[in-house]
Design an enzyme around this catalytic site. Structure first.
Site, PDB file in Angstrom:
ATOM      1  N   ASN A   7       8.021   1.353  -3.510  1.00 14.20           N
ATOM      2  CA  ASN A   7       7.206   1.265  -4.724  1.00 14.20           C
ATOM      3  C   ASN A   7       7.423   2.537  -5.551  1.00 14.20           C
ATOM      4  O   ASN A   7       7.103   3.640  -5.094  1.00 14.20           O
ATOM      5  CB  ASN A   7       5.730   1.113  -4.321  1.00 14.20           C
ATOM      6  CG  ASN A   7       4.826   0.981  -5.520  1.00 14.20           C
ATOM      7  OD1 ASN A   7       4.996   1.687  -6.506  1.00 14.20           O
ATOM      8  ND2 ASN A   7       3.838   0.107  -5.438  1.00 14.20           N
ATOM      9  N   HIS A  10       4.821   5.812  -8.785  1.00 12.74           N
ATOM     10  CA  HIS A  10       4.363   7.190  -8.981  1.00 12.74           C
ATOM     11  C   HIS A  10       5.428   8.112  -9.569  1.00 12.74           C
ATOM     12  O   HIS A  10       5.126   9.241  -9.959  1.00 12.74           O
ATOM     13  CB  HIS A  10       3.744   7.736  -7.700  1.00 12.74           C
ATOM     14  CG  HIS A  10       2.462   7.010  -7.392  1.00 12.74           C
ATOM     15  ND1 HIS A  10       1.504   6.788  -8.356  1.00 12.74           N
ATOM     16  CD2 HIS A  10       2.011   6.411  -6.267  1.00 12.74           C
ATOM     17  CE1 HIS A  10       0.510   6.099  -7.825  1.00 12.74           C
ATOM     18  NE2 HIS A  10       0.791   5.850  -6.565  1.00 12.74           N
ATOM     19  N   HIS A  43       4.265  -1.967 -10.119  1.00 16.34           N
ATOM     20  CA  HIS A  43       3.007  -2.587 -10.506  1.00 16.34           C
ATOM     21  C   HIS A  43       2.841  -2.411 -12.003  1.00 16.34           C
ATOM     22  O   HIS A  43       2.695  -1.284 -12.481  1.00 16.34           O
ATOM     23  CB  HIS A  43       1.864  -1.903  -9.742  1.00 16.34           C
ATOM     24  CG  HIS A  43       0.521  -2.524  -9.924  1.00 16.34           C
ATOM     25  ND1 HIS A  43      -0.574  -2.144  -9.188  1.00 16.34           N
ATOM     26  CD2 HIS A  43       0.068  -3.501 -10.760  1.00 16.34           C
ATOM     27  CE1 HIS A  43      -1.636  -2.856  -9.548  1.00 16.34           C
ATOM     28  NE2 HIS A  43      -1.269  -3.676 -10.515  1.00 16.34           N
ATOM     29  N   ARG A  45       0.445  -2.503 -14.460  1.00 16.18           N
ATOM     30  CA  ARG A  45      -1.017  -2.583 -14.577  1.00 16.18           C
ATOM     31  C   ARG A  45      -1.411  -2.925 -16.001  1.00 16.18           C
ATOM     32  O   ARG A  45      -0.692  -2.610 -16.962  1.00 16.18           O
ATOM     33  CB  ARG A  45      -1.646  -1.239 -14.181  1.00 16.18           C
ATOM     34  CG  ARG A  45      -1.439  -0.856 -12.724  1.00 16.18           C
ATOM     35  CD  ARG A  45      -2.197   0.418 -12.399  1.00 16.18           C
ATOM     36  NE  ARG A  45      -3.621   0.164 -12.359  1.00 16.18           N
ATOM     37  CZ  ARG A  45      -4.335   0.049 -11.238  1.00 16.18           C
ATOM     38  NH1 ARG A  45      -3.775   0.187 -10.067  1.00 16.18           N
ATOM     39  NH2 ARG A  45      -5.624  -0.193 -11.295  1.00 16.18           N
ATOM     40  N   ARG A  49      -0.854   2.439 -16.948  1.00 16.80           N
ATOM     41  CA  ARG A  49      -1.031   3.877 -16.690  1.00 16.80           C
ATOM     42  C   ARG A  49       0.214   4.531 -16.122  1.00 16.80           C
ATOM     43  O   ARG A  49       0.375   5.726 -16.189  1.00 16.80           O
ATOM     44  CB  ARG A  49      -2.216   4.118 -15.766  1.00 16.80           C
ATOM     45  CG  ARG A  49      -1.965   3.684 -14.348  1.00 16.80           C
ATOM     46  CD  ARG A  49      -3.057   4.183 -13.435  1.00 16.80           C
ATOM     47  NE  ARG A  49      -4.305   3.481 -13.651  1.00 16.80           N
ATOM     48  CZ  ARG A  49      -5.242   3.356 -12.699  1.00 16.80           C
ATOM     49  NH1 ARG A  49      -5.063   3.893 -11.519  1.00 16.80           N
ATOM     50  NH2 ARG A  49      -6.340   2.698 -12.930  1.00 16.80           N
ATOM     51  N   GLU A  70       4.116  -6.210  -8.542  1.00 16.24           N
ATOM     52  CA  GLU A  70       2.690  -6.314  -8.224  1.00 16.24           C
ATOM     53  C   GLU A  70       1.956  -6.537  -9.530  1.00 16.24           C
ATOM     54  O   GLU A  70       2.267  -5.911 -10.544  1.00 16.24           O
ATOM     55  CB  GLU A  70       2.190  -5.016  -7.609  1.00 16.24           C
ATOM     56  CG  GLU A  70       2.679  -4.761  -6.228  1.00 16.24           C
ATOM     57  CD  GLU A  70       2.148  -3.428  -5.712  1.00 16.24           C
ATOM     58  OE1 GLU A  70       1.267  -2.836  -6.352  1.00 16.24           O
ATOM     59  OE2 GLU A  70       2.651  -2.990  -4.688  1.00 16.24           O
ATOM     60  N   THR A 101      -4.603   0.474  -5.934  1.00 19.49           N
ATOM     61  CA  THR A 101      -5.169  -0.801  -5.517  1.00 19.49           C
ATOM     62  C   THR A 101      -6.005  -0.578  -4.256  1.00 19.49           C
ATOM     63  O   THR A 101      -5.496  -0.068  -3.262  1.00 19.49           O
ATOM     64  CB  THR A 101      -4.042  -1.801  -5.220  1.00 19.49           C
ATOM     65  OG1 THR A 101      -3.152  -1.782  -6.327  1.00 19.49           O
ATOM     66  CG2 THR A 101      -4.593  -3.196  -5.022  1.00 19.49           C
ATOM     67  N   GLU A 151       0.735 -10.234   1.769  1.00 14.65           N
ATOM     68  CA  GLU A 151       0.918  -8.829   2.129  1.00 14.65           C
ATOM     69  C   GLU A 151      -0.422  -8.346   2.654  1.00 14.65           C
ATOM     70  O   GLU A 151      -1.426  -8.350   1.932  1.00 14.65           O
ATOM     71  CB  GLU A 151       1.360  -7.989   0.922  1.00 14.65           C
ATOM     72  CG  GLU A 151       1.538  -6.520   1.321  1.00 14.65           C
ATOM     73  CD  GLU A 151       2.109  -5.653   0.206  1.00 14.65           C
ATOM     74  OE1 GLU A 151       2.934  -6.126  -0.593  1.00 14.65           O
ATOM     75  OE2 GLU A 151       1.707  -4.470   0.142  1.00 14.65           O
ATOM     76  N   HIS A 191       0.095  -0.400   1.979  1.00 13.93           N
ATOM     77  CA  HIS A 191      -0.974   0.485   1.507  1.00 13.93           C
ATOM     78  C   HIS A 191      -1.238   1.602   2.509  1.00 13.93           C
ATOM     79  O   HIS A 191      -1.601   1.345   3.653  1.00 13.93           O
ATOM     80  CB  HIS A 191      -2.298  -0.231   1.207  1.00 13.93           C
ATOM     81  CG  HIS A 191      -3.283   0.722   0.574  1.00 13.93           C
ATOM     82  ND1 HIS A 191      -3.309   0.966  -0.784  1.00 13.93           N
ATOM     83  CD2 HIS A 191      -4.199   1.553   1.115  1.00 13.93           C
ATOM     84  CE1 HIS A 191      -4.223   1.875  -1.048  1.00 13.93           C
ATOM     85  NE2 HIS A 191      -4.774   2.259   0.098  1.00 13.93           N
TER      86      HIS A 191
HETATM   87  N1  PXP Z   1       1.406  -2.774  -1.633  1.00 14.17           N
HETATM   88  C1  PXP Z   1       0.518  -3.034  -2.627  1.00 14.17           C
HETATM   89  C2  PXP Z   1       0.155  -4.452  -2.885  1.00 14.17           C
HETATM   90  C3  PXP Z   1      -0.009  -1.994  -3.412  1.00 14.17           C
HETATM   91  O1  PXP Z   1      -0.870  -2.270  -4.401  1.00 14.17           O
HETATM   92  C4  PXP Z   1       0.411  -0.677  -3.163  1.00 14.17           C
HETATM   93  C5  PXP Z   1      -0.111   0.440  -4.008  1.00 14.17           C
HETATM   94  O2  PXP Z   1       0.391   0.321  -5.290  1.00 14.17           O
HETATM   95  C6  PXP Z   1       1.346  -0.465  -2.152  1.00 14.17           C
HETATM   96  C7  PXP Z   1       1.806  -1.516  -1.377  1.00 14.17           C
HETATM   97  C8  PXP Z   1       1.877   0.905  -1.839  1.00 14.17           C
HETATM   98  O3  PXP Z   1       0.845   1.694  -1.365  1.00 14.17           O
HETATM   99  P1  PXP Z   1       1.116   3.234  -1.071  1.00 14.17           P
HETATM  100  O4  PXP Z   1       1.429   3.879  -2.377  1.00 14.17           O
HETATM  101  O5  PXP Z   1      -0.177   3.689  -0.481  1.00 14.17           O
HETATM  102  O6  PXP Z   1       2.282   3.294  -0.125  1.00 14.17           O
END
Ligand code: PXP
Length: 243
Positions: A7, A10, A43, A45, A49, A70, A101, A151, A191
């Site tokens: 992901n 960030h 994602h 959003r 953001r 996402e 999330t 998931e 997550h």
């Molecule tokens: N899976 C989903 C559905 C999420 O919303 C997120 C956070 O954006 C992640 C995975 C990744 O989470 P983390 O950044 O805590 O690894």
């Protein structure tokens, strides 16, 4: 062995801290692929953001591995996904005030709205996954609604403070994996997963994919994205359940 979806949200968070054009999440996705990522997750959003529409468009044009979007079930975002056609959409709950999330989508409570979104996305040829808590009713409802994958929210495991909490969270995941697989769903996890805590969940049989963001992006600041992804892939390999 479970696939690794990286992901890259960030990377865009850092860019948006100055509202400039670096670091570029699209570049990060290329580096993640070169490090061995099996998928790229982003994602889009509603408040934009971090990832924006330009990023989503360029990611669709450039990512060669599985592209996982996402998204909330909001009409505007569903319409964008239908046009963009990511390989997979993961439906998540979204609240503007949250840091990330938090928890899963309540597909039992929002069944009708979720079903409409799932129908539209599947019609567009997109695999649809539900980000849910590892609870039997949520897994069952996801299968009933027509999701192809779930998931499982690994937050309870990742945030566990005691051995008993950790054990309970792992049991909930194990039971939800078994039910999901019995119902014919692909089962993913995500997550709060990090280099330190991935071992236990990576060794559970039945997970087909992990989506990991914050920890990989954090590590990439020190060792580079390719190496950070390579290291997480190495852990997934080391802890993979025996076939
Ligand atoms: N899976 C989903 C559905 C999420 O919303 C997120 C956070 O954006 C992640 C995975 C990744 O989470 P983390 O950044 O805590 O690894």
């Amino acid at each position: 062995m479970a696939l690794l979806g990286v992901n890259i949200d960030h990377v865009a968070t850092v860019r948006q801290a100055r509202r400039t054009d670096e670091p570029d999440p699209v570049w990060a996705a290329v580096e993640a692929e070169l490090g061995g990522a099996d998928g790229i997750t982003f994602h889009l959003r509603e408040d934009r953001r971090h990832i924006n529409d330009r990023d989503a468009r360029l990611l669709r044009e450039t990512v060669g591995v599985k592209l996982n979007m996402e998204m909330a079930i909001a009409e505007e975002v569903v319409a964008i996904a239908v046009g963009l056609k990511p390989d997979q959409s993961t439906l998540v709950p979204e609240r503007r005030e949250e840091l990330t999330t938090e928890g899963g989508l309540d597909v039992v409570r929002h069944r009708a709205r979720v079903k409409t979104a799932v129908g539209r996305l599947r019609e567009a040829g997109i695999i649809v996954s539900a980000f849910i808590e590892p609870v039997a009713e949520q897994v069952q409802a996801s299968a009933d609604i027509g999701f192809e994958a779930v998931e499982l929210w690994t937050g309870a495991y990742a945030h566990a403070k005691t051995a008993a909490q950790c054990e309970a969270a792992v049991k909930a995941l194990t039971d939800a994996i078994a039910l999901g697989r019995r119902l014919g769903l692909d089962v993913h996890g995500g997550h709060g997963l990090t280099y330190r805590n991935i071992g236990t969940v990576a060794s559970l049989p039945g997970f087909g994919e992990f989506n990991i963001g914050h920890s990989i992006i954090s590590r990439a600041m020190f060792v580079g994205m390719r190496e950070a992804v390579r290291e997480m892939k190495g852990l997934l390999t080391r802890y993979a359940p025996l076939a």
